[in-house]
Design a protein around this motif. Structure first.
Motif, PDB file in Angstrom:
ATOM      1  N   ARG A  12       0.858  -1.193   0.000  1.00 18.16           N
ATOM      2  CA  ARG A  12       0.000   0.000   0.000  1.00 18.16           C
ATOM      3  C   ARG A  12       0.889   1.237   0.000  1.00 18.16           C
ATOM      4  N   PHE A  13       0.553   2.189  -0.880  1.00 19.55           N
ATOM      5  CA  PHE A  13       1.138   3.529  -0.793  1.00 19.55           C
ATOM      6  C   PHE A  13       0.016   4.405  -0.273  1.00 19.55           C
ATOM      7  N   GLY A  14       0.057   4.810   0.986  1.00 17.86           N
ATOM      8  CA  GLY A  14      -1.057   5.532   1.585  1.00 17.86           C
ATOM      9  C   GLY A  14      -2.279   4.637   1.587  1.00 17.86           C
ATOM     10  N   GLU A  17      -3.859   0.486  -2.647  1.00 19.53           N
ATOM     11  CA  GLU A  17      -3.227  -0.834  -2.638  1.00 19.53           C
ATOM     12  C   GLU A  17      -2.740  -1.137  -4.062  1.00 19.53           C
ATOM     13  N   VAL A  18      -1.439  -1.147  -4.266  1.00 23.17           N
ATOM     14  CA  VAL A  18      -0.913  -1.373  -5.623  1.00 23.17           C
ATOM     15  C   VAL A  18      -0.526  -2.835  -5.854  1.00 23.17           C
ATOM     16  N   LEU A  19      -0.347  -3.615  -4.778  1.00 25.25           N
ATOM     17  CA  LEU A  19      -0.180  -5.071  -4.921  1.00 25.25           C
ATOM     18  C   LEU A  19      -1.191  -5.718  -3.989  1.00 25.25           C
ATOM     19  N   GLY A  36       3.886  -7.600 -17.453  1.00 22.79           N
ATOM     20  CA  GLY A  36       2.574  -6.971 -17.393  1.00 22.79           C
ATOM     21  C   GLY A  36       2.698  -5.542 -17.880  1.00 22.79           C
ATOM     22  N   PRO A  37       1.563  -4.895 -18.097  1.00 20.05           N
ATOM     23  CA  PRO A  37       1.606  -3.524 -18.613  1.00 20.05           C
ATOM     24  C   PRO A  37       2.226  -2.567 -17.605  1.00 20.05           C
ATOM     25  N   SER A  38       2.671  -1.429 -18.090  1.00 23.00           N
ATOM     26  CA  SER A  38       3.262  -0.405 -17.248  1.00 23.00           C
ATOM     27  C   SER A  38       2.299  -0.033 -16.116  1.00 23.00           C
ATOM     28  N   GLY A  39       2.830   0.065 -14.896  1.00 23.25           N
ATOM     29  CA  GLY A  39       2.009   0.482 -13.763  1.00 23.25           C
ATOM     30  C   GLY A  39       1.325  -0.660 -13.022  1.00 23.25           C
ATOM     31  N   CYS A  40       1.559  -1.921 -13.453  1.00 17.61           N
ATOM     32  CA  CYS A  40       0.844  -3.039 -12.822  1.00 17.61           C
ATOM     33  C   CYS A  40       1.487  -3.475 -11.506  1.00 17.61           C
ATOM     34  N   GLY A  41       2.682  -2.944 -11.197  1.00 13.09           N
ATOM     35  CA  GLY A  41       3.300  -3.230  -9.897  1.00 13.09           C
ATOM     36  C   GLY A  41       4.539  -4.106  -9.945  1.00 13.09           C
ATOM     37  N   LYS A  42       5.112  -4.298 -11.120  1.00 11.10           N
ATOM     38  CA  LYS A  42       6.288  -5.168 -11.256  1.00 11.10           C
ATOM     39  C   LYS A  42       7.484  -4.645 -10.469  1.00 11.10           C
ATOM     40  N   SER A  43       7.820  -3.363 -10.704  1.00 10.62           N
ATOM     41  CA  SER A  43       9.001  -2.801 -10.033  1.00 10.62           C
ATOM     42  C   SER A  43       8.802  -2.755  -8.525  1.00 10.62           C
ATOM     43  N   THR A  44       7.581  -2.447  -8.121  1.00 10.94           N
ATOM     44  CA  THR A  44       7.295  -2.403  -6.686  1.00 10.94           C
ATOM     45  C   THR A  44       7.559  -3.767  -6.061  1.00 10.94           C
ATOM     46  N   LEU A  45       7.110  -4.827  -6.725  1.00  9.88           N
ATOM     47  CA  LEU A  45       7.313  -6.176  -6.198  1.00  9.88           C
ATOM     48  C   LEU A  45       8.802  -6.515  -6.140  1.00  9.88           C
TER      49      LEU A  45
HETATM   50  N1  LIG Z   1       6.463   5.647  -4.112  1.00  9.97           N
HETATM   51  C1  LIG Z   1       5.236   5.543  -4.617  1.00  9.97           C
HETATM   52  N2  LIG Z   1       4.191   6.214  -4.090  1.00  9.97           N
HETATM   53  C2  LIG Z   1       2.941   6.096  -4.575  1.00  9.97           C
HETATM   54  N3  LIG Z   1       2.609   5.297  -5.604  1.00  9.97           N
HETATM   55  C3  LIG Z   1       3.588   4.597  -6.179  1.00  9.97           C
HETATM   56  C4  LIG Z   1       4.947   4.669  -5.731  1.00  9.97           C
HETATM   57  N4  LIG Z   1       5.710   3.835  -6.494  1.00  9.97           N
HETATM   58  C5  LIG Z   1       4.858   3.287  -7.382  1.00  9.97           C
HETATM   59  N5  LIG Z   1       3.598   3.730  -7.203  1.00  9.97           N
HETATM   60  C6  LIG Z   1       2.399   3.295  -7.963  1.00  9.97           C
HETATM   61  O1  LIG Z   1       2.302   1.900  -7.896  1.00  9.97           O
HETATM   62  C7  LIG Z   1       1.851   1.349  -9.111  1.00  9.97           C
HETATM   63  C8  LIG Z   1       2.828   0.312  -9.608  1.00  9.97           C
HETATM   64  O2  LIG Z   1       4.029   0.956  -9.993  1.00  9.97           O
HETATM   65  P1  LIG Z   1       5.281   0.132 -10.524  1.00  9.97           P
HETATM   66  O3  LIG Z   1       5.589  -0.960  -9.576  1.00  9.97           O
HETATM   67  O4  LIG Z   1       6.381   1.119 -10.811  1.00  9.97           O
HETATM   68  O5  LIG Z   1       4.723  -0.465 -11.895  1.00  9.97           O
HETATM   69  P2  LIG Z   1       5.513  -1.187 -13.103  1.00  9.97           P
HETATM   70  O6  LIG Z   1       6.921  -1.406 -12.692  1.00  9.97           O
HETATM   71  O7  LIG Z   1       4.742  -2.431 -13.345  1.00  9.97           O
HETATM   72  O8  LIG Z   1       5.390  -0.255 -14.274  1.00  9.97           O
HETATM   73  C9  LIG Z   1       1.681   2.528 -10.062  1.00  9.97           C
HETATM   74  O9  LIG Z   1       0.331   2.895 -10.088  1.00  9.97           O
HETATM   75  C10 LIG Z   1       2.524   3.603  -9.434  1.00  9.97           C
HETATM   76  O10 LIG Z   1       2.020   4.873  -9.751  1.00  9.97           O
END
Ligand SMILES: Nc1ncnc2c1ncn2[C@@H]1O[C@H](COP(=O)(O)OP(=O)(O)O)[C@@H](O)[C@H]1O
Ligand SMILES: [Mg+2]
Length: 367
Positions: A12-14, A17-19, A36-45
């Motif tokens: 969760r960012f605030g 819930e992104v994952l 997955g498409p851009s923004g799906c949460g890959k880098s976050t994971l």
């Molecule tokens: N530090 C952050 N604060 C708030 N939202 C974030 C942050 N980092 C990523 N996000 C959001 O989390 C979602 C997943 O991002 P990300 O993992 O970068 O996607 P991907 O790598 O699949 O393109 C996006 O909607 C992004 O805007």
């Protein structure tokens, strides 16, 4: 090297819930691609595995140990970023050995590792240069070299090839695959490119909107997609999805009715078993067929479909033949010498072994 397990991992960012609860397990030596498409949460994971982002819920384990609260430096992980993140004022050699120096690895051992890794990556002649004097592909190699000398439990790659031009990207892809085969390393690799995922992975995790859509081998994900998202995301041109009404679904034979090129209904009998289809008799489903599973048929009959060729697109090796069925555009991948041209009326055959059916409401595969 080690196995990796993600158990109900959430981020969760605030309030967002992104994952949304990711479950993935891979073995020692696996090459896992998160796609997955851009923004799906890959880098976050990936960042959560690395320890660069905190884990809101769930567990990340390397081997048998939960590492949620372990400092990034203590996780024994090496990461390669899209941006390379090399130190501009250090030589290639210093860039590669920096992490080892920080770990107080003695100089003779450092020199040996730099020698081994630079030979493996063919960058021996670049060791005295600075990053500014290197091409994009060479910088990428140095960034990989810096990860490789570490000999970590797991390698993490975040879109490492997306800044390279098309030709170099394909070359580097082969090199990364060769490296994996040689080292037998455990790798987690992020990309939005489904071809990179198919060619590199031993396991693919297809993600969308923070949710895992399917985890499986490249063949499973391609041939047995769990839903219409996976079916159309993986493969290029995409799998065709055609609206068809289920007329009968006896064991072994499925009868579908779909709108033909002339607007009139066409009946097609398919020699394939789809369990659980009885409940769909009288209802519309999506019939999924990949472009390469459509061929020309030399006869008219039960399992062929009459189509009108709309456009042909020769690519050299193949020709894409574009027609329409069930009110939707349908792409067939045919041999270069197929000899079809716009306006032709032709009989097409769908390979019944490769057909998949989806529920139109949920998008889930009917099995
Ligand atoms: N530090 C952050 N604060 C708030 N939202 C974030 C942050 N980092 C990523 N996000 C959001 O989390 C979602 C997943 O991002 P990300 O993992 O970068 O996607 P991907 O790598 O699949 O393109 C996006 O909607 C992004 O805007
Ligand atoms: Mg990303």
């Amino acid at each position: 090297m080690a196995s990796l397990t993600l158990k109900n991992v959430k981020k969760r960012f605030g309030h967002v819930e992104v994952l949304k609860g990711i479950d993935i397990a891979i073995d020692d030596g696996d090459f896992l691609v998160l796609v997955g498409p851009s923004g799906c949460g890959k880098s976050t994971l990936l960042n959560m595995i690395a320890g660069l982002d905190s884990i809101s819920d769930g567990d990340v384990s390397i081997g048998d140990a939960v590492i949620n609260d372990l400092h990034p430096a203590d996780r024994d992980i090496a990461m390669v970023f899209q941006s390379y993140a090399l130190y501009p004022n250090m030589t290639v050699s210093q860039n590669i050995s920096f992490g080892l120096e920080m770990r107080k690895v003695p100089k003779p051992e450092r020199d040996k590792k730099i020698g081994d890794v630079s030979a493996m990556l063919q960058i021996e002649h670049l060791l005295k240069r600075k990053p500014g004097q290197l091409s994009g592909g060479q910088r990428q190699r140095v960034a990989m070299g810096r990860a490789l000398v570490r000999d970590p439990k797991i390698f993490l790659f975040d879109e490492p090839l997306s800044n390279l031009d098309a030709k170099l990207r394909v070359d580097m892809r082969t090199e990364i695959k060769r490296l994996h085969q040689r080292l037998n390393a455990t790798i987690v690799y992020v990309t939005h490119d489904q071809i990179e995922a198919m060619t590199l992975a031993t396991k693919i995790a297809v993600m969308k909107d923070g949710e895992l859509q399917q985890l499986g081998s490249p063949a499973q994900v391609y041939d047995d997609p769990a839903n219409t998202f996976v079916a159309t995301f993986m493969g290029s041109p995409s799998m065709n999805l055609i609206d068809a009404k289920v007329e009968a679904a006896n064991t072994g034979i499925v009868q579908l009715v779909l709108e033909g090129y002339d607007g009139r209904p066409q009946l097609v009998s398919l020699d394939c078993t789809v369990r659980g289809l009885e409940g769909y008799v009288g209802k519309t489903v999506h019939l999924g067929v990949r472009p390469e599973d459509i061929t020309e048929s030399d006869r008219e009959g039960v399992d062929t479909l009459t189509c009108k060729v709309d456009v042909t697109e020769p690519t050299g090796a193949d020709t894409y033949v574009i027609t329409s069925l069930g009110g939707k555009e349908v792409v067939a991948r045919m041999p270069a010498n197929a000899g079809l041209k716009a306006g032709d009326i032709t009989e097409l055959r769908f390979n019944p072994e490769k057909l998949v059916l989806f529920d139109t409401k949920t998008g889930h595969r009917i099995r």
